[in-house]
Structures are given as structure tokens and as C-alpha cells.
Design a protein around this motif. Structure first.
Motif, mmCIF file in Angstrom:
data_model
loop_
_atom_site.group_PDB
_atom_site.id
_atom_site.type_symbol
_atom_site.label_atom_id
_atom_site.label_comp_id
_atom_site.label_asym_id
_atom_site.label_seq_id
_atom_site.Cartn_x
_atom_site.Cartn_y
_atom_site.Cartn_z
ATOM 1 N N GLY A 35 0.778 -1.336 -0.206
ATOM 2 C CA GLY A 35 0.026 -0.051 -0.007
ATOM 3 C C GLY A 35 0.676 1.162 -0.236
ATOM 4 N N ALA A 36 0.879 2.462 -1.139
ATOM 5 C CA ALA A 36 1.547 3.742 -0.852
ATOM 6 C C ALA A 36 0.672 4.549 -0.773
ATOM 7 C CB ALA A 36 2.280 2.820 -1.940
ATOM 8 N N VAL A 37 1.042 5.645 -0.654
ATOM 9 C CA VAL A 37 0.190 6.586 -0.615
ATOM 10 C C VAL A 37 1.076 7.972 -0.669
ATOM 11 C CG1 VAL A 37 -1.211 9.219 0.900
ATOM 12 C CG2 VAL A 37 -1.424 6.112 1.468
ATOM 13 N N GLU A 38 0.801 9.234 -2.331
ATOM 14 C CA GLU A 38 1.357 10.194 -2.526
ATOM 15 C C GLU A 38 1.558 11.447 -1.566
ATOM 16 O OE1 GLU A 38 2.209 11.518 -6.718
ATOM 17 O OE2 GLU A 38 0.436 12.245 -6.106
ATOM 18 N N PHE A 49 -1.363 4.067 -4.565
ATOM 19 C CA PHE A 49 -1.500 2.445 -5.325
ATOM 20 C C PHE A 49 -1.723 1.515 -3.813
ATOM 21 C CE2 PHE A 49 2.193 -1.633 -6.004
ATOM 22 C CZ PHE A 49 1.604 -1.605 -6.949
ATOM 23 N N HIS A 50 -1.843 0.467 -5.158
ATOM 24 C CA HIS A 50 -2.777 -0.789 -3.977
ATOM 25 C C HIS A 50 -2.895 -2.579 -5.045
ATOM 26 C CE1 HIS A 50 -6.042 -2.452 -0.734
ATOM 27 N NE2 HIS A 50 -4.578 -3.022 0.195
ATOM 28 N N GLN A 51 -1.719 -3.289 -3.959
ATOM 29 C CA GLN A 51 -2.411 -4.531 -4.630
ATOM 30 C C GLN A 51 -1.981 -5.706 -3.825
ATOM 31 O OE1 GLN A 51 -1.982 -4.791 -8.467
ATOM 32 N NE2 GLN A 51 -2.868 -6.593 -7.407
ATOM 33 N N PHE A 87 4.601 -1.013 -9.884
ATOM 34 C CA PHE A 87 4.954 -0.436 -8.645
ATOM 35 C C PHE A 87 6.304 0.401 -8.658
ATOM 36 C CE2 PHE A 87 7.857 -1.463 -5.210
ATOM 37 C CZ PHE A 87 7.381 -0.603 -4.092
ATOM 38 N N LEU A 88 7.295 -0.258 -9.294
ATOM 39 C CA LEU A 88 8.555 0.674 -9.918
ATOM 40 C C LEU A 88 7.955 2.131 -10.712
ATOM 41 C CD1 LEU A 88 10.685 -1.913 -10.923
ATOM 42 C CD2 LEU A 88 11.116 -0.637 -9.212
ATOM 43 N N ASN A 89 6.647 2.053 -11.478
ATOM 44 C CA ASN A 89 6.457 3.519 -12.552
ATOM 45 C C ASN A 89 6.081 3.805 -11.025
ATOM 46 O OD1 ASN A 89 7.451 2.508 -13.988
ATOM 47 N ND2 ASN A 89 5.542 1.349 -15.216
#
Length: 231
Positions: A35-38, A49-51, A87-89
Motif C-alpha cells: 500500500g502506498a500513498v502519495e 498504489f494498492h496491490q 510498482f516501480l513506475n
């Protein structure tokens, strides 16, 4: 990917099948959720981003009790090798904010070690900031888990289980508070202060200015002091 880092920050968290070390035994645990939050210009955006990821192995019961993610739920989810480019992008040229960064970084590097790619260390493509280390500087000798910081900064977590995106959202709020010098945001107090902070233009000022005259004794003492400092 070698461009200078921008002011874009990505607050990141992972959930895993378990802990990867038990004494000297490596247990081959894998990532099951990212999980990632900008954050841009110190504002949390909706660009997340969530996967969920199929780890191709069983989840430890102790880990399941923490995040509540089951083997059956992950059965039809993609492998890490299928999602790593997206994810890298998402994270490239950004500063990554992680609580207890070594845990997540080690797991990510472990996942990349299985891929046919030059990337073997996430810290080579992103700047990584560890909020646990920051908290230990700000609050030495105190508990600095994410739950402890939520209580300290009065951030409501509302969670029964850990989740990567949920925890990333919570950490994003904590990070902004940690880097602003504030210990909490109390909107009720701010509202009361705003009500009391009424401009003078709202009052009718019918009073004449009041001047306090100095006595002869005060004037003499003041003159003596001026002569003294001139010397």
C-alpha cells in the motif's frame, strides 16, 4: 530513474506472510500486500498504489492474526513478478517514507532478488526515510510504534487489523505532523480561538486615548540614567 528526486513523497507499507528471520534460520516469507500513498507539496493526494500479491506459500497464523489476510483470498491474486513494473513506475524518482524501513526494504529487495532485473536494492532508485528513526530522535526513550504515535499525535486509526494501504494512510498523516512541529491538530480549539480573535474594527471605540504622565521624580531618575549610560 536516475533523475533527481522531486518533492513527491510516497508513504509505503507492506504486509507479509510472516517474519523472515528466526535465529539463524531464513524462513522465505513473502510480501502479500503493498500500500502506498502519495504526498505532493505536503498534501495527501488520491493517487494511491494498492496491490494484493499471491506469495505462493502459506501465511503464518501469527501474521494472519495481525492483518487478517487469508491464503484463500490471495489464491487468484497476481505474483510479484507480474506487478513489479507498475510498482516501480509509481515510486520512481520519489522519496519513500516507511516506518521501520529496514523491514519493508528487506522484503522488497528479497522479492526483487528473484527477478531477472538489474534492480536488487530499492534504496538505489529511491531515497528512503525511516519515520521510526525520526520518532526516536523526537521522543527518545518512549514507545514509537505506529500505534503509539497515533495516540501521541491524536490521529484516529480505526482499525481492527493492520492493512498496507490503511497503515500507509495513517503514517502519511503522522509524517506530516512530525515534520510540521505539531504534536496534534485540535480543530475544536482552533475554532474557539478564531471566534475569540475578532478584529478591533468590530468594536465601536468611543473612548479617548489615555496617557499616563511621569512624575518629577521619575523624570529625574531617567535623566540620571541617561547621563550614566553616556559615560
Amino acid at each position: 530513474m536516475n533523475e533527481p528526486f522531486t518533492n513527491r513523497k510516497i508513504v509505503l507499507d507492506t504486509e507479509t506472510t510472516g517474519m523472515n528471520t528466526s535465529g539463524k534460520i531464513y524462513l522465505n516469507h513473502k510480501i502479500i500486500e503493498i500500500g502506498a500513498v502519495e504526498i505532493k507539496n505536503r498534501k495527501i493526494t488520491n493517487n494511491n498504489f494498492h496491490q494484493y500479491i499471491n506469495p505462493n506459500r502459506k501465511i503464518d497464523e501469527s501474521a494472519f492474526k495481525i492483518h487478517g489476510i487469508s491464503n484463500s483470498f490471495l489464491k487468484n491474486k497476481p505474483l510479484f513478478s507480474h506487478i513489479y513494473l507498475n510498482f516501480l513506475n509509481y515510486i520512481k524518482n520519489s522519496e519513500i517514507i516507511i516506518h521501520n524501513a529496514s523491514f519493508d526494504v528487506n522484503f522488497l529487495n528479497y522479492e526483487f532478488s528473484f527477478l531477472n532485473t538489474k534492480i536488487k536494492d530499492i534504496t538505489k532508485i529511491c531515497k528512503v526515510t525511516d519515520t521510526l528513526k525520526m520518532a526516536r530522535v523526537l521522543f527518545p526513550g518512549k514507545r514509537n510504534s505506529l500505534d503509539a504515535l497515533c495516540k501521541r499525535y491524536k490521529v484516529i486509526s480505526n482499525r481492527n487489523f493492520h492493512g498496507a494501504l490503511l497503515d500507509a494512510n495513517i503514517l502519511a498523516k503522522i509524517y506530516l505532523l512530525m515534520t510540521s512541529g505539531q504534536k496534534s491538530i485540535n480543530f475544536k480549539i482552533l475554532e474557539e480561538k478564531n471566534k475569540k480573535n475578532i478584529s478591533f474594527s468590530n468594536y465601536k471605540n468611543n473612548r479617548k486615548p489615555f496617557f499616563l504622565k511621569s512624575s518629577l521624580k521619575d523624570l529625574k531618575n531617567h535623566k540620571k540614567y541617561l547621563n550614566f549610560i553616556k559615560k
